[in-house]
Design a protein around this motif. Structure first.
Motif, PDB file in Angstrom:
ATOM      1  N   LEU A 121       4.423  -6.069  -2.066  1.00 21.38           N
ATOM      2  CA  LEU A 121       4.721  -5.748  -0.661  1.00 21.38           C
ATOM      3  C   LEU A 121       6.342  -6.057  -0.437  1.00 21.38           C
ATOM      4  N   LEU A 122       6.834  -6.881  -1.353  1.00 24.50           N
ATOM      5  CA  LEU A 122       8.317  -7.323  -1.293  1.00 24.50           C
ATOM      6  C   LEU A 122       9.098  -6.187  -1.564  1.00 24.50           C
ATOM      7  N   LEU A 163      -2.499   0.721  -5.962  1.00 24.29           N
ATOM      8  CA  LEU A 163      -3.447   0.213  -7.219  1.00 24.29           C
ATOM      9  C   LEU A 163      -3.157  -1.126  -7.370  1.00 24.29           C
ATOM     10  N   LEU A 164      -2.006  -1.576  -7.075  1.00 18.20           N
ATOM     11  CA  LEU A 164      -2.003  -3.123  -7.541  1.00 18.20           C
ATOM     12  C   LEU A 164      -2.398  -3.960  -6.252  1.00 18.20           C
ATOM     13  N   PHE A 165      -2.451  -3.397  -5.013  1.00 18.53           N
ATOM     14  CA  PHE A 165      -2.992  -4.098  -4.169  1.00 18.53           C
ATOM     15  C   PHE A 165      -4.532  -3.906  -4.158  1.00 18.53           C
ATOM     16  N   LEU A 166      -5.154  -2.871  -4.579  1.00 19.45           N
ATOM     17  CA  LEU A 166      -6.498  -2.767  -4.875  1.00 19.45           C
ATOM     18  C   LEU A 166      -6.812  -3.896  -5.945  1.00 19.45           C
ATOM     19  N   ASN A 204      -9.568   2.311   4.524  1.00 18.17           N
ATOM     20  CA  ASN A 204      -9.658   3.333   5.474  1.00 18.17           C
ATOM     21  C   ASN A 204      -8.445   4.228   5.513  1.00 18.17           C
ATOM     22  N   GLU A 205      -7.483   4.093   4.774  1.00 16.75           N
ATOM     23  CA  GLU A 205      -6.612   4.935   4.404  1.00 16.75           C
ATOM     24  C   GLU A 205      -6.779   6.056   3.576  1.00 16.75           C
ATOM     25  N   THR A 206      -6.149   7.375   3.746  1.00 15.19           N
ATOM     26  CA  THR A 206      -6.794   8.528   2.774  1.00 15.19           C
ATOM     27  C   THR A 206      -5.827   8.826   2.071  1.00 15.19           C
ATOM     28  N   ASN A 207      -4.340   8.642   2.238  1.00 11.99           N
ATOM     29  CA  ASN A 207      -3.392   8.837   1.252  1.00 11.99           C
ATOM     30  C   ASN A 207      -2.772   7.524   0.803  1.00 11.99           C
ATOM     31  N   HIS A 208      -2.747   7.474  -0.759  1.00 13.29           N
ATOM     32  CA  HIS A 208      -2.378   6.173  -1.130  1.00 13.29           C
ATOM     33  C   HIS A 208      -1.223   6.603  -2.178  1.00 13.29           C
TER      34      HIS A 208
END
Length: 167
Positions: free
Chosen positions: A144-145, A109-112, A100-104
């Protein structure tokens, strides 16, 4: 008293559910270390707790809602002594917030990629080595770390500068 029976059940539970199976950080790293040395489990226990503490502290400091949610939920997945595949369900709320976040950022992309690895297990030889949820957990944890450490450093850096100005 049922205390002796509870302790006996606890020992049986820990013996039955091995630490190198499931979704824990230990299991994800063990996936790539086929013959770990004797000190490896103790080392990974310390690393896991340090990562968990960093995630929980940074959950108040991360800039986006989905990152804060991911820090808490990923801690719930990787820190316990055993965490079944079903525990990946804890990541659904932060995944929805992420989508739902608009700004990445580019690092998102690693999370995706990790989310895709969790949601879609590939068939074939790559499944057992590169394209599985344990790789996804490692990618998520490392990314995330880095985000968490940067958030903590950003929070502490202005305080250090302010102390130097008034000294």
């Amino acid at each position: 008293s049922n205390l002796p029976q509870m302790l006996e059940n606890l020992q049986a539970n820990l013996a039955y559910y091995t630490r190198d199976d499931g979704c824990t950080l230990f299991a994800s790293v063990s996936h790539f270390v086929p013959f770990p040395p004797e000190w490896f489990p103790s080392f990974m226990t310390v690393v896991t707790y340090i990562v968990g503490i960093i995630f929980l502290v940074s959950s108040f400091l991360l800039p986006t809602k989905w990152e804060r949610m991911m820090a808490v939920c990923l801690t719930l997945v990787i820190v316990p002594s055993h965490s079944g595949y079903y525990c990946l369900l804890y990541l659904i709320p932060p995944i929805i917030a992420f989508l739902n976040e608009t700004n990445h950022k580019y690092s998102d992309l690693l999370f995706l990629l990790s989310m895709l690895l969790i949601m879609h297990q590939l068939r074939g030889d790559l499944r057992d080595t590169l394209c599985n949820y344990q790789v996804a957990i490692l990618i998520m944890t490392i990314t995330l770390l880095v985000h968490s450490v940067l958030a903590i450093v950003r929070q502490l850096a202005p305080q250090k500068l302010n102390k130097e100005k008034f000294s």
